[in-house]
Design a protein around this motif. Structure first.
Motif, PDB file in Angstrom:
ATOM      1  N   CYS A   1       0.824  -1.206   0.000  1.00 19.02           N
ATOM      2  CA  CYS A   1       0.000   0.000   0.000  1.00 19.02           C
ATOM      3  C   CYS A   1       0.859   1.257   0.000  1.00 19.02           C
ATOM      4  CB  CYS A   1      -0.896   0.018   1.238  1.00 19.02           C
ATOM      5  SG  CYS A   1      -1.978  -1.397   1.340  1.00 19.02           S
ATOM      6  N   LYS A   2       0.274   2.322  -0.525  1.00 19.49           N
ATOM      7  CA  LYS A   2       0.912   3.641  -0.549  1.00 19.49           C
ATOM      8  C   LYS A   2       2.317   3.583  -1.151  1.00 19.49           C
ATOM      9  CE  LYS A   2      -1.844   5.311   3.280  1.00 19.49           C
ATOM     10  NZ  LYS A   2      -2.713   6.296   2.727  1.00 19.49           N
ATOM     11  N   VAL A   3       2.414   2.958  -2.328  1.00 13.95           N
ATOM     12  CA  VAL A   3       3.681   2.888  -3.064  1.00 13.95           C
ATOM     13  C   VAL A   3       3.784   4.198  -3.834  1.00 13.95           C
ATOM     14  CG1 VAL A   3       5.078   1.554  -4.677  1.00 13.95           C
ATOM     15  CG2 VAL A   3       3.436   0.381  -3.194  1.00 13.95           C
ATOM     16  N   ASP A   4       4.256   5.226  -3.125  1.00 16.53           N
ATOM     17  CA  ASP A   4       4.191   6.591  -3.639  1.00 16.53           C
ATOM     18  C   ASP A   4       5.542   7.272  -3.749  1.00 16.53           C
ATOM     19  OD1 ASP A   4       4.664   6.790  -0.961  1.00 16.53           O
ATOM     20  OD2 ASP A   4       2.944   8.059  -0.515  1.00 16.53           O
ATOM     21  N   GLY A   5       6.571   6.504  -4.017  1.00 14.99           N
ATOM     22  CA  GLY A   5       7.896   7.084  -4.199  1.00 14.99           C
ATOM     23  C   GLY A   5       8.916   6.012  -4.537  1.00 14.99           C
ATOM     24  N   PRO A   6      10.106   6.434  -4.937  1.00 15.45           N
ATOM     25  CA  PRO A   6      11.152   5.474  -5.311  1.00 15.45           C
ATOM     26  C   PRO A   6      11.514   4.507  -4.191  1.00 15.45           C
ATOM     27  CG  PRO A   6      11.785   7.697  -5.960  1.00 15.45           C
ATOM     28  CD  PRO A   6      10.543   7.821  -5.137  1.00 15.45           C
ATOM     29  N   HIS A   7      11.500   4.986  -2.956  1.00 13.16           N
ATOM     30  CA  HIS A   7      11.863   4.139  -1.821  1.00 13.16           C
ATOM     31  C   HIS A   7      10.864   2.996  -1.655  1.00 13.16           C
ATOM     32  CE1 HIS A   7      13.694   3.148   2.027  1.00 13.16           C
ATOM     33  NE2 HIS A   7      12.492   3.164   2.586  1.00 13.16           N
ATOM     34  N   ARG A   8       9.573   3.313  -1.759  1.00 16.54           N
ATOM     35  CA  ARG A   8       8.535   2.272  -1.633  1.00 16.54           C
ATOM     36  C   ARG A   8       8.590   1.302  -2.814  1.00 16.54           C
ATOM     37  NH1 ARG A   8       6.400  -0.168   1.120  1.00 16.54           N
ATOM     38  NH2 ARG A   8       4.214  -0.032   0.618  1.00 16.54           N
ATOM     39  N   CYS A   9       8.902   1.799  -4.018  1.00 18.05           N
ATOM     40  CA  CYS A   9       9.046   0.916  -5.186  1.00 18.05           C
ATOM     41  C   CYS A   9      10.198  -0.064  -4.963  1.00 18.05           C
ATOM     42  CB  CYS A   9       9.294   1.730  -6.448  1.00 18.05           C
ATOM     43  SG  CYS A   9       7.873   2.702  -6.988  1.00 18.05           S
ATOM     44  N   ALA A  10      11.302   0.425  -4.400  1.00 14.80           N
ATOM     45  CA  ALA A  10      12.443  -0.445  -4.109  1.00 14.80           C
ATOM     46  C   ALA A  10      12.074  -1.505  -3.077  1.00 14.80           C
ATOM     47  CB  ALA A  10      13.633   0.386  -3.638  1.00 14.80           C
ATOM     48  N   GLN A  11      11.226  -1.158  -2.120  1.00 18.69           N
ATOM     49  CA  GLN A  11      10.787  -2.143  -1.127  1.00 18.69           C
ATOM     50  C   GLN A  11       9.967  -3.252  -1.783  1.00 18.69           C
ATOM     51  OE1 GLN A  11       8.787   0.435   1.677  1.00 18.69           O
ATOM     52  NE2 GLN A  11      10.532   0.372   3.086  1.00 18.69           N
ATOM     53  N   VAL A  12       9.129  -2.894  -2.749  1.00 17.42           N
ATOM     54  CA  VAL A  12       8.343  -3.899  -3.463  1.00 17.42           C
ATOM     55  C   VAL A  12       9.264  -4.845  -4.225  1.00 17.42           C
ATOM     56  CG1 VAL A  12       6.659  -4.264  -5.319  1.00 17.42           C
ATOM     57  CG2 VAL A  12       6.283  -2.448  -3.629  1.00 17.42           C
ATOM     58  N   VAL A  13      10.260  -4.294  -4.911  1.00 15.14           N
ATOM     59  CA  VAL A  13      11.184  -5.135  -5.676  1.00 15.14           C
ATOM     60  C   VAL A  13      12.040  -5.990  -4.732  1.00 15.14           C
ATOM     61  CG1 VAL A  13      13.098  -5.124  -7.337  1.00 15.14           C
ATOM     62  CG2 VAL A  13      11.132  -3.623  -7.667  1.00 15.14           C
ATOM     63  N   ASP A  14      12.375  -5.475  -3.552  1.00 16.97           N
ATOM     64  CA  ASP A  14      13.068  -6.298  -2.553  1.00 16.97           C
ATOM     65  C   ASP A  14      12.208  -7.493  -2.157  1.00 16.97           C
ATOM     66  OD1 ASP A  14      15.405  -4.850  -2.461  1.00 16.97           O
ATOM     67  OD2 ASP A  14      14.854  -3.709  -0.668  1.00 16.97           O
ATOM     68  N   ALA A  15      10.909  -7.278  -2.031  1.00 14.56           N
ATOM     69  CA  ALA A  15       9.999  -8.385  -1.708  1.00 14.56           C
ATOM     70  C   ALA A  15       9.975  -9.404  -2.840  1.00 14.56           C
ATOM     71  CB  ALA A  15       8.600  -7.850  -1.432  1.00 14.56           C
ATOM     72  N   VAL A  16      10.092  -8.943  -4.077  1.00 11.68           N
ATOM     73  CA  VAL A  16      10.171  -9.854  -5.226  1.00 11.68           C
ATOM     74  C   VAL A  16      11.429 -10.705  -5.117  1.00 11.68           C
ATOM     75  CG1 VAL A  16      10.506  -9.970  -7.728  1.00 11.68           C
ATOM     76  CG2 VAL A  16       8.813  -8.400  -6.767  1.00 11.68           C
ATOM     77  N   ARG A  17      12.537 -10.082  -4.749  1.00 12.04           N
ATOM     78  CA  ARG A  17      13.793 -10.831  -4.591  1.00 12.04           C
ATOM     79  C   ARG A  17      13.634 -11.942  -3.563  1.00 12.04           C
ATOM     80  NH1 ARG A  17      17.469  -5.619  -4.081  1.00 12.04           N
ATOM     81  NH2 ARG A  17      17.623  -5.096  -6.285  1.00 12.04           N
ATOM     82  N   VAL A  18      12.997 -11.641  -2.452  1.00 11.58           N
ATOM     83  CA  VAL A  18      12.794 -12.634  -1.403  1.00 11.58           C
ATOM     84  C   VAL A  18      11.928 -13.768  -1.939  1.00 11.58           C
ATOM     85  CG1 VAL A  18      11.697 -13.058   0.828  1.00 11.58           C
ATOM     86  CG2 VAL A  18      13.116 -11.030   0.495  1.00 11.58           C
ATOM     87  N   ARG A  19      10.833 -13.432  -2.590  1.00 16.30           N
ATOM     88  CA  ARG A  19       9.901 -14.444  -3.097  1.00 16.30           C
ATOM     89  C   ARG A  19      10.517 -15.315  -4.178  1.00 16.30           C
ATOM     90  NH1 ARG A  19       5.642 -15.993  -0.234  1.00 16.30           N
ATOM     91  NH2 ARG A  19       4.576 -14.217   0.633  1.00 16.30           N
ATOM     92  N   SER A  20      11.318 -14.732  -5.037  1.00 21.88           N
ATOM     93  CA  SER A  20      11.873 -15.490  -6.154  1.00 21.88           C
ATOM     94  C   SER A  20      13.163 -16.218  -5.788  1.00 21.88           C
ATOM     95  CB  SER A  20      12.109 -14.568  -7.346  1.00 21.88           C
ATOM     96  OG  SER A  20      13.080 -13.600  -7.018  1.00 21.88           O
ATOM     97  N   ASN A  21      13.703 -15.947  -4.592  1.00 24.14           N
ATOM     98  CA  ASN A  21      14.932 -16.597  -4.125  1.00 24.14           C
ATOM     99  C   ASN A  21      16.098 -16.427  -5.092  1.00 24.14           C
ATOM    100  OD1 ASN A  21      13.815 -17.576  -1.724  1.00 24.14           O
ATOM    101  ND2 ASN A  21      12.966 -19.339  -2.799  1.00 24.14           N
ATOM    102  N   ARG A  22      16.106 -15.320  -5.815  1.00 23.44           N
ATOM    103  CA  ARG A  22      17.206 -15.099  -6.767  1.00 23.44           C
ATOM    104  C   ARG A  22      18.484 -14.667  -6.063  1.00 23.44           C
ATOM    105  NH1 ARG A  22      13.614 -12.211 -11.146  1.00 23.44           N
ATOM    106  NH2 ARG A  22      12.842 -14.064 -12.144  1.00 23.44           N
ATOM    107  N   GLN A  23      18.311 -13.902  -5.022  1.00 23.07           N
ATOM    108  CA  GLN A  23      19.465 -13.457  -4.239  1.00 23.07           C
ATOM    109  C   GLN A  23      18.943 -12.989  -2.901  1.00 23.07           C
ATOM    110  OE1 GLN A  23      20.902 -10.514  -6.982  1.00 23.07           O
ATOM    111  NE2 GLN A  23      20.113  -8.864  -5.761  1.00 23.07           N
TER     112      GLN A  23
END
Length: 135
Positions: free
Chosen positions: A78-100
């Protein structure tokens, strides 16, 4: 091979008004970097979606993860309203995909005023770019 992580970015009226178009552009770019850095050609699918009826939390991104057994889980951002929040979403993708291993943005050192200003200017430019692409 299809990605097991999908990011649905709400493009409803409220989310668009709060910058979901800019979030879409930023997250697409961050996901390209993720695929490049991880050495995998595969990256998460970033999909504009219809209103998700979470308008009070705009802009909203829903991350759907499909595991090896075919079970689906959804994580709401929620409230993905800036570059910092976008980076947090992509960090969650990294965790889910186990890429690194994930580098969580929330654990990062606080940014100084110049870096915050640069982030704000980048976000404003992304919002302007998204507005121009609609017309």
């Amino acid at each position: 091979m299809e990605s097991t992580v999908r990011l649905y970015i709400c493009t409803g009226v409220d989310c668009s008004g709060h910058g979901s178009g800019a979030a879409l552009l930023e997250i697409e770019e961050l996901c390209q970097e993720l695929a490049f850095v991880s050495g995998h050609g595969q990256r998460p699918n970033v999909i504009p979606s219809v209103c998700t009826l979470q308008c009070a939390n705009a802009p909203v991104i829903n991350m759907q993860h499909l595991d090896a057994h075919g079970h689906s889980t959804t994580e709401h951002h929620c409230k993905v309203d800036g570059p910092h929040r976008c980076a947090q979403v992509v960090d969650a993708v990294r965790v889910r995909s186990n890429r690194q291993s994930a580098h969580h943005c929330s654990d990062a050192a606080p940014k100084g005023p110049m870096l915050r200003r640069a982030d704000g200017m980048r976000w404003d430019a992304l919002r302007q770019q998204e507005r121009l692409s609609r017309h």
